[in-house]
Write an enzyme that holds these catalytic residues in place. Sequence first.
Site, PDB file in Angstrom:
ATOM      1  N   GLY A 158       0.824  -1.220   0.000  1.00 18.35           N
ATOM      2  CA  GLY A 158       0.000   0.000   0.000  1.00 18.35           C
ATOM      3  C   GLY A 158       0.847   1.254   0.000  1.00 18.35           C
ATOM      4  O   GLY A 158       0.485   2.269   0.590  1.00 18.35           O
ATOM      5  N   ASN A 205       1.063  -2.619   5.292  1.00 19.57           N
ATOM      6  CA  ASN A 205       0.422  -1.310   5.476  1.00 19.57           C
ATOM      7  C   ASN A 205      -0.888  -1.148   4.707  1.00 19.57           C
ATOM      8  O   ASN A 205      -1.734  -0.351   5.101  1.00 19.57           O
ATOM      9  CB  ASN A 205       1.423  -0.221   5.051  1.00 19.57           C
ATOM     10  CG  ASN A 205       0.759   1.130   4.915  1.00 19.57           C
ATOM     11  OD1 ASN A 205       0.494   1.818   5.906  1.00 19.57           O
ATOM     12  ND2 ASN A 205       0.426   1.516   3.688  1.00 19.57           N
ATOM     13  N   TYR A 215     -13.717  -2.972   9.979  1.00 19.36           N
ATOM     14  CA  TYR A 215     -12.350  -2.431  10.101  1.00 19.36           C
ATOM     15  C   TYR A 215     -11.768  -2.720  11.491  1.00 19.36           C
ATOM     16  O   TYR A 215     -10.621  -3.154  11.620  1.00 19.36           O
ATOM     17  CB  TYR A 215     -12.426  -0.935   9.825  1.00 19.36           C
ATOM     18  CG  TYR A 215     -11.117  -0.186   9.791  1.00 19.36           C
ATOM     19  CD1 TYR A 215     -10.274  -0.257   8.683  1.00 19.36           C
ATOM     20  CD2 TYR A 215     -10.735   0.638  10.850  1.00 19.36           C
ATOM     21  CE1 TYR A 215      -9.090   0.466   8.645  1.00 19.36           C
ATOM     22  CE2 TYR A 215      -9.558   1.362  10.811  1.00 19.36           C
ATOM     23  CZ  TYR A 215      -8.739   1.274   9.714  1.00 19.36           C
ATOM     24  OH  TYR A 215      -7.564   1.989   9.671  1.00 19.36           O
ATOM     25  N   LYS A 220      -8.488  -4.939  12.321  1.00 24.84           N
ATOM     26  CA  LYS A 220      -7.317  -4.365  12.998  1.00 24.84           C
ATOM     27  C   LYS A 220      -7.025  -5.078  14.322  1.00 24.84           C
ATOM     28  O   LYS A 220      -5.861  -5.270  14.688  1.00 24.84           O
ATOM     29  CB  LYS A 220      -7.520  -2.864  13.208  1.00 24.84           C
ATOM     30  CG  LYS A 220      -7.583  -2.060  11.903  1.00 24.84           C
ATOM     31  CD  LYS A 220      -6.349  -2.241  11.041  1.00 24.84           C
ATOM     32  CE  LYS A 220      -6.303  -1.290   9.851  1.00 24.84           C
ATOM     33  NZ  LYS A 220      -5.131  -1.524   8.996  1.00 24.84           N
ATOM     34  N   ILE A 267      -4.473  10.061  11.313  1.00 25.13           N
ATOM     35  CA  ILE A 267      -3.348  10.566  10.518  1.00 25.13           C
ATOM     36  C   ILE A 267      -3.921  11.247   9.279  1.00 25.13           C
ATOM     37  O   ILE A 267      -4.882  10.750   8.676  1.00 25.13           O
ATOM     38  CB  ILE A 267      -2.413   9.391  10.112  1.00 25.13           C
ATOM     39  CG1 ILE A 267      -2.020   8.532  11.334  1.00 25.13           C
ATOM     40  CG2 ILE A 267      -1.188   9.905   9.373  1.00 25.13           C
ATOM     41  CD1 ILE A 267      -1.253   9.232  12.429  1.00 25.13           C
TER      42      ILE A 267
HETATM   43  P1  NAP Z   1      -4.653   5.409   2.137  1.00 22.35           P
HETATM   44  O1  NAP Z   1      -4.162   6.796   1.909  1.00 22.35           O
HETATM   45  O2  NAP Z   1      -6.051   5.059   1.753  1.00 22.35           O
HETATM   46  O3  NAP Z   1      -3.613   4.404   1.444  1.00 22.35           O
HETATM   47  C1  NAP Z   1      -3.819   3.017   1.461  1.00 22.35           C
HETATM   48  C2  NAP Z   1      -3.140   2.421   0.250  1.00 22.35           C
HETATM   49  O4  NAP Z   1      -3.439   1.010   0.224  1.00 22.35           O
HETATM   50  C3  NAP Z   1      -3.684   2.995  -1.063  1.00 22.35           C
HETATM   51  O5  NAP Z   1      -2.615   3.337  -1.929  1.00 22.35           O
HETATM   52  C4  NAP Z   1      -4.535   1.880  -1.598  1.00 22.35           C
HETATM   53  O6  NAP Z   1      -4.618   1.834  -3.017  1.00 22.35           O
HETATM   54  C5  NAP Z   1      -3.788   0.661  -1.092  1.00 22.35           C
HETATM   55  N1  NAP Z   1      -4.638  -0.519  -1.193  1.00 22.35           N
HETATM   56  C6  NAP Z   1      -5.976  -0.604  -0.988  1.00 22.35           C
HETATM   57  N2  NAP Z   1      -6.390  -1.851  -1.228  1.00 22.35           N
HETATM   58  C7  NAP Z   1      -5.304  -2.572  -1.605  1.00 22.35           C
HETATM   59  C8  NAP Z   1      -5.103  -3.919  -1.997  1.00 22.35           C
HETATM   60  N3  NAP Z   1      -6.109  -4.792  -2.048  1.00 22.35           N
HETATM   61  N4  NAP Z   1      -3.858  -4.304  -2.324  1.00 22.35           N
HETATM   62  C9  NAP Z   1      -2.836  -3.446  -2.296  1.00 22.35           C
HETATM   63  N5  NAP Z   1      -2.953  -2.151  -1.927  1.00 22.35           N
HETATM   64  C10 NAP Z   1      -4.185  -1.725  -1.592  1.00 22.35           C
HETATM   65  O7  NAP Z   1      -4.537   5.002   3.667  1.00 22.35           O
HETATM   66  P2  NAP Z   1      -3.512   5.473   4.816  1.00 22.35           P
HETATM   67  O8  NAP Z   1      -4.214   6.442   5.669  1.00 22.35           O
HETATM   68  O9  NAP Z   1      -2.180   5.780   4.263  1.00 22.35           O
HETATM   69  O10 NAP Z   1      -3.477   4.111   5.649  1.00 22.35           O
HETATM   70  C11 NAP Z   1      -2.397   3.178   5.603  1.00 22.35           C
HETATM   71  C12 NAP Z   1      -2.639   2.118   6.673  1.00 22.35           C
HETATM   72  O11 NAP Z   1      -2.715   2.752   7.950  1.00 22.35           O
HETATM   73  C13 NAP Z   1      -3.944   1.344   6.502  1.00 22.35           C
HETATM   74  O12 NAP Z   1      -3.761  -0.006   6.891  1.00 22.35           O
HETATM   75  C14 NAP Z   1      -4.876   2.031   7.472  1.00 22.35           C
HETATM   76  O13 NAP Z   1      -5.925   1.187   7.896  1.00 22.35           O
HETATM   77  C15 NAP Z   1      -3.922   2.367   8.593  1.00 22.35           C
HETATM   78  N6  NAP Z   1      -4.379   3.455   9.465  1.00 22.35           N
HETATM   79  C16 NAP Z   1      -4.601   4.700   8.971  1.00 22.35           C
HETATM   80  C17 NAP Z   1      -5.039   5.700   9.836  1.00 22.35           C
HETATM   81  C18 NAP Z   1      -5.298   7.110   9.373  1.00 22.35           C
HETATM   82  O14 NAP Z   1      -5.749   7.908  10.190  1.00 22.35           O
HETATM   83  N7  NAP Z   1      -5.017   7.473   8.137  1.00 22.35           N
HETATM   84  C19 NAP Z   1      -5.268   5.407  11.176  1.00 22.35           C
HETATM   85  C20 NAP Z   1      -5.038   4.121  11.641  1.00 22.35           C
HETATM   86  C21 NAP Z   1      -4.582   3.148  10.770  1.00 22.35           C
HETATM   87  P3  NAP Z   1      -5.936   2.394  -3.785  1.00 22.35           P
HETATM   88  O15 NAP Z   1      -6.271   3.668  -3.208  1.00 22.35           O
HETATM   89  O16 NAP Z   1      -5.498   2.504  -5.195  1.00 22.35           O
HETATM   90  O17 NAP Z   1      -7.018   1.404  -3.554  1.00 22.35           O
END
Ligand code: NAP
Length: 244
Positions: free
Chosen positions: A12, A87, A152, A156, A185
């Site tokens: 990701g 990730n 979700y 997690k 984030i």
């Molecule tokens: P994001 O901006 O939505 O990025 C997630 C990435 O994962 C995107 O590039 C997405 O690609 C890719 N992805 C989705 N489905 C996939 C698949 N089946 N195979 C491969 N890649 C895939 O999210 P983020 O905020 O950076 O989050 C990253 C991680 O941190 C996630 O696990 C999220 O649950 C966790 N997290 C985030 C937060 C927050 O506040 N942002 C808080 C707690 C945990 P596409 O967009 O092209 O589908």
Amino acid sequence: MDLSNRVAIVTGSGRGIGRAIALKLAGAGATVVVTDIADPQTVADEVRALGRDSLSVAADVSSAADVARLTEAAISAYGRIDILVNNAGITRDQLLMRMSEEDWDRVLAVNLKSVFLCTKAAVRHMVKQRWGRIVSMASIVGIVGNAGQANYAAAKAGIIGLTKTVSREVASRGITANAIAPGFIDTQMTQKLEEAQRQELMKRIPAGYLGTPGDVAEAVAFLASEEAKYITGQVLSVDGGIGL
Ligand code: NAP
């Protein structure tokens, strides 16, 4: 943190937290395999601009065939996998009573089954090397729950149980497995929130602001380092204090 001669896979990593992790690990000296559902070539170019080697692979991490292709590509290019950062993640929010089975299954597949598949594929090589670091992205939501995120939160929380179990199975081989629990984030994932929700959230964060992808990347780089060798099976919160 010196990650020279280490080979990392970051799932990701096309944007958001994953991209920041890829660049942080590269900055610390690692070769980085960047992978996302769409080929993250621009991030591979950014890694190369830091003077490190990089390979970009399009892979759906919920597909066993794609994960096998991804790890084979890493091994054939670099001969080893030292660091795996699980990730990739998605949300499909809805109150439990309205949540479709399809949204449940997809969120569990992308967020949790992917960690099983990628970890199983990478750990085989780490065991032979007698060195490895697995860092998986959980969430504060997996610890305390969140209305509208049953799928979700379950995924997690599952990552946390999986991480603790893997850490026990591979600790004697020089491999650690840890999880990071980000709070809120500033990425595309949280940009979906309405402004009123963001303002309300901000009041609940003791630090007073949403974290940056870089804040999470710093914690990953530490857990991926030699210095963190005696830390395993842990969940490190990176949340500005909201989980206190
Ligand atoms: P994001 O901006 O939505 O990025 C997630 C990435 O994962 C995107 O590039 C997405 O690609 C890719 N992805 C989705 N489905 C996939 C698949 N089946 N195979 C491969 N890649 C895939 O999210 P983020 O905020 O950076 O989050 C990253 C991680 O941190 C996630 O696990 C999220 O649950 C966790 N997290 C985030 C937060 C927050 O506040 N942002 C808080 C707690 C945990 P596409 O967009 O092209 O589908």
